[in-house]
Design a protein around this motif. Structure first.
Motif, PDB file in Angstrom:
ATOM      1  N   LEU A  11      72.475  81.421  69.012  1.00 47.47           N
ATOM      2  CA  LEU A  11      73.797  82.142  68.929  1.00 47.47           C
ATOM      3  C   LEU A  11      74.313  82.304  70.323  1.00 47.47           C
ATOM      4  N   GLY A  12      73.695  82.181  71.308  1.00 47.17           N
ATOM      5  CA  GLY A  12      74.237  82.341  72.782  1.00 47.17           C
ATOM      6  C   GLY A  12      75.115  81.158  73.142  1.00 47.17           C
ATOM      7  N   LYS A  13      74.806  80.140  72.598  1.00 41.68           N
ATOM      8  CA  LYS A  13      75.387  78.987  73.066  1.00 41.68           C
ATOM      9  C   LYS A  13      77.176  78.635  72.638  1.00 41.68           C
ATOM     10  N   GLU A  14      77.702  78.159  73.202  1.00 42.96           N
ATOM     11  CA  GLU A  14      79.150  78.191  72.976  1.00 42.96           C
ATOM     12  C   GLU A  14      79.358  77.306  71.640  1.00 42.96           C
ATOM     13  N   TYR A  15      80.137  77.732  70.642  1.00 45.26           N
ATOM     14  CA  TYR A  15      80.682  77.186  69.779  1.00 45.26           C
ATOM     15  C   TYR A  15      82.040  76.847  69.568  1.00 45.26           C
ATOM     16  N   ARG A  16      82.463  75.814  69.290  1.00 43.93           N
ATOM     17  CA  ARG A  16      83.881  75.399  69.049  1.00 43.93           C
ATOM     18  C   ARG A  16      83.923  76.207  67.842  1.00 43.93           C
ATOM     19  N   GLU A  17      85.528  76.492  67.420  1.00 47.64           N
ATOM     20  CA  GLU A  17      85.652  77.415  66.197  1.00 47.64           C
ATOM     21  C   GLU A  17      85.414  76.462  64.926  1.00 47.64           C
ATOM     22  N   ASP A  18      85.635  75.419  65.041  1.00 44.64           N
ATOM     23  CA  ASP A  18      85.293  74.404  63.711  1.00 44.64           C
ATOM     24  C   ASP A  18      83.749  74.285  63.727  1.00 44.64           C
ATOM     25  N   GLU A  19      83.209  74.177  64.686  1.00 46.72           N
ATOM     26  CA  GLU A  19      81.653  74.111  64.307  1.00 46.72           C
ATOM     27  C   GLU A  19      80.993  75.629  63.969  1.00 46.72           C
ATOM     28  N   LEU A  20      81.721  76.518  64.311  1.00 50.05           N
ATOM     29  CA  LEU A  20      81.270  77.657  64.082  1.00 50.05           C
ATOM     30  C   LEU A  20      81.635  77.993  62.351  1.00 50.05           C
ATOM     31  N   TYR A  21      82.640  77.657  61.944  1.00 53.50           N
ATOM     32  CA  TYR A  21      83.099  77.841  60.668  1.00 53.50           C
ATOM     33  C   TYR A  21      82.151  76.889  59.654  1.00 53.50           C
ATOM     34  N   VAL A  22      81.649  75.813  60.232  1.00 53.37           N
ATOM     35  CA  VAL A  22      80.970  74.900  59.518  1.00 53.37           C
ATOM     36  C   VAL A  22      79.589  75.427  59.541  1.00 53.37           C
ATOM     37  N   THR A  23      79.128  76.091  60.418  1.00 54.71           N
ATOM     38  CA  THR A  23      77.678  76.638  60.527  1.00 54.71           C
ATOM     39  C   THR A  23      77.788  77.992  59.429  1.00 54.71           C
ATOM     40  N   ILE A  24      78.923  78.742  59.348  1.00 59.12           N
ATOM     41  CA  ILE A  24      78.748  79.802  58.675  1.00 59.12           C
ATOM     42  C   ILE A  24      78.780  79.356  57.400  1.00 59.12           C
ATOM     43  N   GLU A  25      79.801  78.497  56.791  1.00 56.79           N
ATOM     44  CA  GLU A  25      79.848  77.965  55.403  1.00 56.79           C
ATOM     45  C   GLU A  25      78.434  77.241  55.092  1.00 56.79           C
ATOM     46  N   SER A  26      77.809  76.762  55.834  1.00 54.71           N
ATOM     47  CA  SER A  26      76.379  76.025  55.467  1.00 54.71           C
ATOM     48  C   SER A  26      75.474  77.037  55.330  1.00 54.71           C
ATOM     49  N   LEU A  27      75.565  78.159  56.044  1.00 53.14           N
ATOM     50  CA  LEU A  27      74.532  79.362  55.749  1.00 53.14           C
ATOM     51  C   LEU A  27      74.845  80.034  54.540  1.00 53.14           C
ATOM     52  N   ARG A  28      75.816  80.352  54.540  1.00 49.57           N
ATOM     53  CA  ARG A  28      76.560  80.956  53.189  1.00 49.57           C
ATOM     54  C   ARG A  28      75.956  80.181  52.011  1.00 49.57           C
ATOM     55  N   CYS A  29      76.203  78.883  51.969  1.00 48.97           N
ATOM     56  CA  CYS A  29      75.800  78.047  50.860  1.00 48.97           C
ATOM     57  C   CYS A  29      74.064  78.062  50.751  1.00 48.97           C
ATOM     58  N   GLU A  30      73.296  78.156  51.964  1.00 50.26           N
ATOM     59  CA  GLU A  30      72.266  78.109  51.921  1.00 50.26           C
ATOM     60  C   GLU A  30      71.521  79.493  51.273  1.00 50.26           C
ATOM     61  N   LEU A  31      72.229  80.524  51.793  1.00 53.06           N
ATOM     62  CA  LEU A  31      71.847  81.728  51.336  1.00 53.06           C
ATOM     63  C   LEU A  31      71.986  82.069  49.678  1.00 53.06           C
ATOM     64  N   LEU A  32      73.160  81.466  49.228  1.00 54.21           N
ATOM     65  CA  LEU A  32      73.281  81.433  47.714  1.00 54.21           C
ATOM     66  C   LEU A  32      72.208  80.765  47.132  1.00 54.21           C
ATOM     67  N   GLU A  33      71.762  79.809  47.508  1.00 56.22           N
ATOM     68  CA  GLU A  33      70.801  78.925  46.696  1.00 56.22           C
ATOM     69  C   GLU A  33      69.529  79.640  46.942  1.00 56.22           C
ATOM     70  N   VAL A  34      69.281  80.028  48.048  1.00 55.84           N
ATOM     71  CA  VAL A  34      67.601  80.872  48.309  1.00 55.84           C
ATOM     72  C   VAL A  34      67.696  82.059  47.185  1.00 55.84           C
ATOM     73  N   ALA A  35      69.007  83.045  47.478  1.00 57.03           N
ATOM     74  CA  ALA A  35      68.959  83.913  46.778  1.00 57.03           C
ATOM     75  C   ALA A  35      68.958  83.998  45.411  1.00 57.03           C
ATOM     76  N   GLN A  36      69.252  82.759  44.736  1.00 57.69           N
ATOM     77  CA  GLN A  36      69.324  82.513  43.316  1.00 57.69           C
ATOM     78  C   GLN A  36      67.982  82.154  42.691  1.00 57.69           C
TER      79      GLN A  36
END
Length: 95
Positions: A11-36
């Protein structure tokens, strides 16, 4: 360390905005799958949720930082002082 747990270095490393949003979207999808597949109180679901929260907060902080820098740049361009600069000047005068 668990599969879903993030390290503070990650979390401490510098993220470019686009990388950050891709990471967020990827985690969101993974969370939805695991939660199902599992209970919402399952340890893996909670860890993914917390990890996603961390990235969302990071994105919000970057957005606020960007807004502040644009505001300061606009104020400098027009020779105006920002509210935080006025507060610092007033505090210095009161000392």
């Amino acid at each position: 360390m668990s599969l879903y747990q993030n390290s503070s270095a990650e979390l401490g490393k510098e993220y470019r905005e686009d990388e950050l949003y891709v990471t967020i979207e990827s985690l969101r999808c993974e969370l939805l799958e695991v939660a199902q597949e599992r209970s919402l109180s399952d340890h893996a679901v909670l860890e993914l949720s917390q990890r996603l929260d961390g990235y969302i907060v990071l994105a919000q902080n970057k957005m606020m930082e960007s807004l502040r820098s644009r505001k300061n740049a606009a104020a400098a361009a027009y020779g105006k002082k920002t509210k935080s600069q006025r507060i610092r000047n007033n505090a210095a005068l009161q000392q």
